[in-house]
Scaffold this motif. Structure first.
Motif, short mmCIF file in Angstrom:
data_model
loop_
_atom_site.label_atom_id
_atom_site.label_comp_id
_atom_site.label_asym_id
_atom_site.label_seq_id
_atom_site.Cartn_x
_atom_site.Cartn_y
_atom_site.Cartn_z
N TYR A 59 -65.12 124.20 -11.95
CA TYR A 59 -63.89 123.28 -11.72
C TYR A 59 -63.98 122.69 -10.48
CZ TYR A 59 -58.66 122.12 -12.03
OH TYR A 59 -57.72 121.70 -12.16
N LEU A 60 -64.27 123.24 -9.45
CA LEU A 60 -64.17 122.73 -8.13
C LEU A 60 -65.32 121.75 -7.76
CD1 LEU A 60 -63.16 125.81 -5.83
CD2 LEU A 60 -61.93 123.77 -6.37
N LYS A 61 -66.73 122.14 -8.39
CA LYS A 61 -67.73 121.11 -8.57
C LYS A 61 -67.56 119.88 -9.14
CE LYS A 61 -71.21 124.51 -7.52
NZ LYS A 61 -72.80 124.66 -7.58
N LEU A 68 -67.20 112.33 -5.13
CA LEU A 68 -68.43 111.63 -4.56
C LEU A 68 -68.62 110.43 -5.39
CD1 LEU A 68 -70.72 114.73 -3.96
CD2 LEU A 68 -69.70 113.28 -2.26
N SER A 69 -68.34 110.37 -6.66
CA SER A 69 -68.47 109.17 -7.41
C SER A 69 -67.48 107.95 -6.83
CB SER A 69 -68.24 109.39 -8.92
OG SER A 69 -66.86 109.54 -9.05
N LEU A 71 -66.37 107.91 -3.70
CA LEU A 71 -66.87 107.29 -2.26
C LEU A 71 -68.12 106.84 -2.39
CD1 LEU A 71 -66.19 110.85 -0.37
CD2 LEU A 71 -64.79 108.61 -0.31
N THR A 72 -68.99 106.69 -3.32
CA THR A 72 -70.12 105.75 -3.64
C THR A 72 -69.86 104.40 -4.22
OG1 THR A 72 -70.42 106.31 -5.89
CG2 THR A 72 -71.62 107.64 -4.26
N ILE A 73 -68.68 103.94 -4.29
CA ILE A 73 -68.14 102.51 -4.53
C ILE A 73 -68.10 101.87 -3.45
CG2 ILE A 73 -66.42 101.18 -5.72
CD1 ILE A 73 -65.74 103.54 -7.32
N ARG A 74 -68.97 100.74 -3.38
CA ARG A 74 -69.00 99.79 -2.18
C ARG A 74 -67.61 99.30 -1.82
NH1 ARG A 74 -68.75 94.50 -2.17
NH2 ARG A 74 -69.30 94.04 -4.52
N GLN A 75 -66.67 98.75 -2.40
CA GLN A 75 -65.30 98.59 -2.09
C GLN A 75 -64.69 99.54 -1.44
OE1 GLN A 75 -66.66 98.06 -5.38
NE2 GLN A 75 -66.41 95.70 -5.74
N VAL A 76 -64.74 100.96 -1.92
CA VAL A 76 -64.28 101.85 -1.14
C VAL A 76 -64.49 101.82 0.41
CG1 VAL A 76 -63.82 104.21 -0.93
CG2 VAL A 76 -63.47 103.22 -3.14
N MET A 77 -65.76 101.87 0.27
CA MET A 77 -66.32 101.75 1.80
C MET A 77 -65.86 100.85 2.58
SD MET A 77 -67.62 104.62 1.71
CE MET A 77 -68.22 104.82 3.34
N GLU A 78 -65.89 99.41 2.00
CA GLU A 78 -65.25 98.11 2.64
C GLU A 78 -63.98 98.34 2.99
OE1 GLU A 78 -66.22 94.93 0.09
OE2 GLU A 78 -68.76 95.27 0.61
N PHE A 79 -63.20 99.14 2.36
CA PHE A 79 -61.52 99.14 2.46
C PHE A 79 -61.62 100.17 3.51
CE2 PHE A 79 -57.80 101.58 1.80
CZ PHE A 79 -56.67 100.79 1.89
N ILE A 80 -62.37 101.19 3.56
CA ILE A 80 -61.99 102.20 4.85
C ILE A 80 -62.50 101.51 6.21
CG2 ILE A 80 -63.07 104.38 5.72
CD1 ILE A 80 -63.02 105.23 2.74
N ASP A 81 -63.49 100.47 6.02
CA ASP A 81 -63.82 99.89 7.41
C ASP A 81 -63.03 98.59 7.61
OD1 ASP A 81 -65.90 101.63 7.72
OD2 ASP A 81 -67.29 100.38 6.54
N LEU A 82 -62.15 98.49 6.77
CA LEU A 82 -61.11 97.05 7.13
C LEU A 82 -60.46 97.27 8.47
CD1 LEU A 82 -59.25 96.12 4.03
CD2 LEU A 82 -60.73 94.80 5.32
N PRO A 83 -60.17 96.53 9.46
CA PRO A 83 -59.65 96.67 10.47
C PRO A 83 -58.06 96.96 10.35
CG PRO A 83 -60.21 94.37 10.30
CD PRO A 83 -60.92 94.98 9.17
N GLY A 84 -57.37 97.45 11.38
CA GLY A 84 -55.98 97.84 11.06
C GLY A 84 -55.01 96.54 10.96
N ILE A 101 -62.08 99.92 -10.67
CA ILE A 101 -63.31 100.46 -10.49
C ILE A 101 -63.26 101.86 -10.40
CG2 ILE A 101 -65.67 100.24 -9.61
CD1 ILE A 101 -64.85 97.48 -8.84
N GLY A 102 -62.62 102.44 -9.49
CA GLY A 102 -62.72 103.95 -9.40
C GLY A 102 -61.66 104.67 -9.57
N ALA A 103 -60.36 104.30 -9.56
CA ALA A 103 -59.31 105.53 -9.87
C ALA A 103 -59.07 105.59 -11.37
CB ALA A 103 -57.90 105.09 -9.12
N ASP A 104 -58.90 104.46 -11.75
CA ASP A 104 -58.63 104.46 -13.33
C ASP A 104 -59.61 105.35 -14.25
OD1 ASP A 104 -56.29 103.37 -13.19
OD2 ASP A 104 -56.81 101.32 -13.70
N PRO A 105 -60.90 104.96 -14.10
CA PRO A 105 -62.13 105.75 -14.60
C PRO A 105 -61.96 107.14 -14.43
CG PRO A 105 -63.12 103.76 -13.85
CD PRO A 105 -61.48 103.76 -13.29
N LEU A 106 -61.83 107.49 -13.13
CA LEU A 106 -61.61 108.80 -12.56
C LEU A 106 -60.53 109.48 -13.36
CD1 LEU A 106 -63.46 110.39 -10.56
CD2 LEU A 106 -61.49 110.13 -8.94
N PHE A 107 -59.45 108.93 -13.40
CA PHE A 107 -58.19 109.79 -13.97
C PHE A 107 -58.48 109.77 -15.52
CE2 PHE A 107 -55.21 107.85 -10.69
CZ PHE A 107 -55.04 108.85 -10.10
#
Length: 157
Positions: A59-61, A68-69, A71-84, A101-107
């Motif tokens: 379950y935890l894995k 991890l899936s 965090l591998t999305i490019r838009q997530v990394m770009e969003f995290i790096d956006l300036p304040g 791209i990320g949240a809906d498929p994950l749900f």
């Protein structure tokens, strides 16, 4: 008197001959079966605990792979790096892309997943809740949530 005495002796002898072996067989079979049942119960409990630990680990894995899936999305990394001091449109655009791209498929893959929080050090944050409309939070709420997660998470994640 002799007959009564002989009757009593025979009665006592038969009782001794019958009760002593039956009692000893009952006692020893009880002890043996009780010991065997204890061993079986212990083995079954160990198996049950082993199965529970194994399923918990799976379950935890599964959650770890899901995160991890994401965090591998490019838009997530770009969003995290956006300036304040980002533009509102950039924030909205990334938020929409990450949702699609990320949240809906994950749900969909993990219906047990209740919420996804993405919070960066620069104050960028998005919250996605399973089967609930999106909510936005103010800067103070984001800071409190980030501090809460940092306090309640080990350094290795």
């Amino acid at each position: 008197m002799r007959i009564k005495s002989l009757y009593q002796k025979l009665f006592v002898y038969f009782l001794v001959v019958i009760i002593l072996p039956v009692g000893s067989v009952g006692f020893f079979s009880y002890r043996t079966s009780s010991r065997e049942l204890d061993v079986q119960a212990e083995n079954q409990m160990a198996q049950l605990i082993g199965n529970a630990a194994h399923h918990t680990e799976l379950y935890l894995k599964d959650y770890e792979r899901s995160i991890l899936s994401l965090l591998t999305i490019r838009q997530v990394m770009e969003f995290i790096d956006l300036p304040g001091d980002r533009e509102a449109y950039d924030y909205y655009s990334y938020r929409k892309q990450i949702r699609e791209i990320g949240a809906d498929p994950l749900f969909i893959r993990n219906p047990k997943l209740a919420a996804i929080y993405l919070i960066s050090d620069k104050g960028n944050a998005v919250y996605y809740f399973n089967e609930v409309n999106e909510q936005s939070f103010g800067k103070e709420d984001i800071r409190e949530q980030r501090d809460y997660f940092l306090e309640n998470t080990t350094p290795d994640g």
